[in-house]
Design a protein around this motif. Structure first.
Motif, short mmCIF file in Angstrom:
data_model
loop_
_atom_site.label_atom_id
_atom_site.label_comp_id
_atom_site.label_asym_id
_atom_site.label_seq_id
_atom_site.Cartn_x
_atom_site.Cartn_y
_atom_site.Cartn_z
N SER A 276 0.83 -1.20 0.00
CA SER A 276 0.00 0.00 0.00
C SER A 276 0.87 1.26 0.00
O SER A 276 1.96 1.27 0.56
N ASN A 277 0.34 2.32 -0.59
CA ASN A 277 1.04 3.60 -0.56
C ASN A 277 0.66 4.42 0.68
O ASN A 277 0.98 5.60 0.76
N ASN A 278 0.03 3.78 1.65
CA ASN A 278 -0.36 4.47 2.88
C ASN A 278 0.74 4.49 3.94
O ASN A 278 0.54 5.02 5.02
N HIS A 279 1.89 3.94 3.63
CA HIS A 279 2.99 3.89 4.59
C HIS A 279 3.82 5.18 4.51
O HIS A 279 3.80 5.87 3.49
N GLU B 231 4.21 0.72 -5.00
CA GLU B 231 3.23 1.12 -3.99
C GLU B 231 1.90 1.37 -4.69
O GLU B 231 1.85 2.02 -5.72
N HIS B 232 0.83 0.82 -4.12
CA HIS B 232 -0.48 0.84 -4.75
C HIS B 232 -1.51 1.57 -3.88
O HIS B 232 -1.40 1.59 -2.66
N ASP B 233 -2.55 2.09 -4.54
CA ASP B 233 -3.73 2.53 -3.81
C ASP B 233 -4.34 1.29 -3.15
O ASP B 233 -4.25 0.19 -3.70
N SER B 234 -4.95 1.47 -2.01
CA SER B 234 -5.44 0.32 -1.25
C SER B 234 -6.39 -0.56 -2.05
O SER B 234 -6.41 -1.77 -1.88
N ASP C 247 -6.19 -1.38 -5.07
CA ASP C 247 -5.48 -2.14 -6.11
C ASP C 247 -4.85 -3.43 -5.59
O ASP C 247 -4.35 -4.22 -6.37
N LEU C 248 -4.85 -3.62 -4.29
CA LEU C 248 -4.33 -4.86 -3.70
C LEU C 248 -5.54 -5.73 -3.34
O LEU C 248 -6.34 -5.36 -2.49
N ALA D 126 -5.28 -4.04 5.42
CA ALA D 126 -4.89 -3.22 4.27
C ALA D 126 -3.38 -2.96 4.25
O ALA D 126 -2.85 -2.45 3.25
N ASP D 127 -2.67 -3.32 5.31
CA ASP D 127 -1.21 -3.14 5.35
C ASP D 127 -0.46 -4.35 4.79
O ASP D 127 0.76 -4.46 4.96
#
Length: 129
Positions: free
Chosen positions: A9-12, A45-48, A50-51, A64-65
């Motif tokens: 995810s790109n949320n990190h 790194e993906h938008d959530s 996309d995983l 989501a992590d």
């Protein structure tokens, strides 16, 4: 020559993905006999959304992590080496990044040496004839 793909995810925070990549490389060096400078990685790194993964599988719950790690490498590592690799990657990422061990998915893809070209359109590890 392992080729590593890491998807997360790109949320990190900034630098998180690089630490994952560096950690996987360090563990490959110590556990599965990867030589120095043999570091080929694609980290995405993906938008959530996309995983794609289930909420649980084999009794393991995911969030989501989630981090997907796929390593393509030459055939030849023992089952014990692979088990050690999985555990060491997981333990190191938990320690360094405080990720949940349940959110670390690792897949090894073993290939014959002749399935690589390191450039120039050549098969550097061609079988001897």
């Amino acid at each position: 020559m392992p080729f590593v793909r890491i998807d997360l995810s790109n949320n990190h925070p900034d630098g998180f993905a690089q630490i994952v990549g560096d950690t996987v490389y360090e563990v490959m060096r110590t556990c599965i006999n990867v030589p120095e400078d043999d570091k080929f990685q694609v980290i995405t790194e993906h938008d959530s959304g996309d995983l794609v993964f289930p909420l649980s599988y084999l009794g393991i719950r995911y969030t989501a992590d989630i981090i997907f790690i796929q390593v393509t490498l030459n055939i030849g590592r023992t089952t014990e080496m692979k088990k050690l690799f999985y555990k060491a990657v997981c333990d190191s990422l938990v320690k360094k990044l405080q990720v949940r061990p349940q959110d670390i998915i690792i897949n090894l893809v073993e290939v014959q040496k002749e399935n690589w070209s390191f450039g120039n359109g050549e098969m550097q590890y061609a079988p001897s004839e």
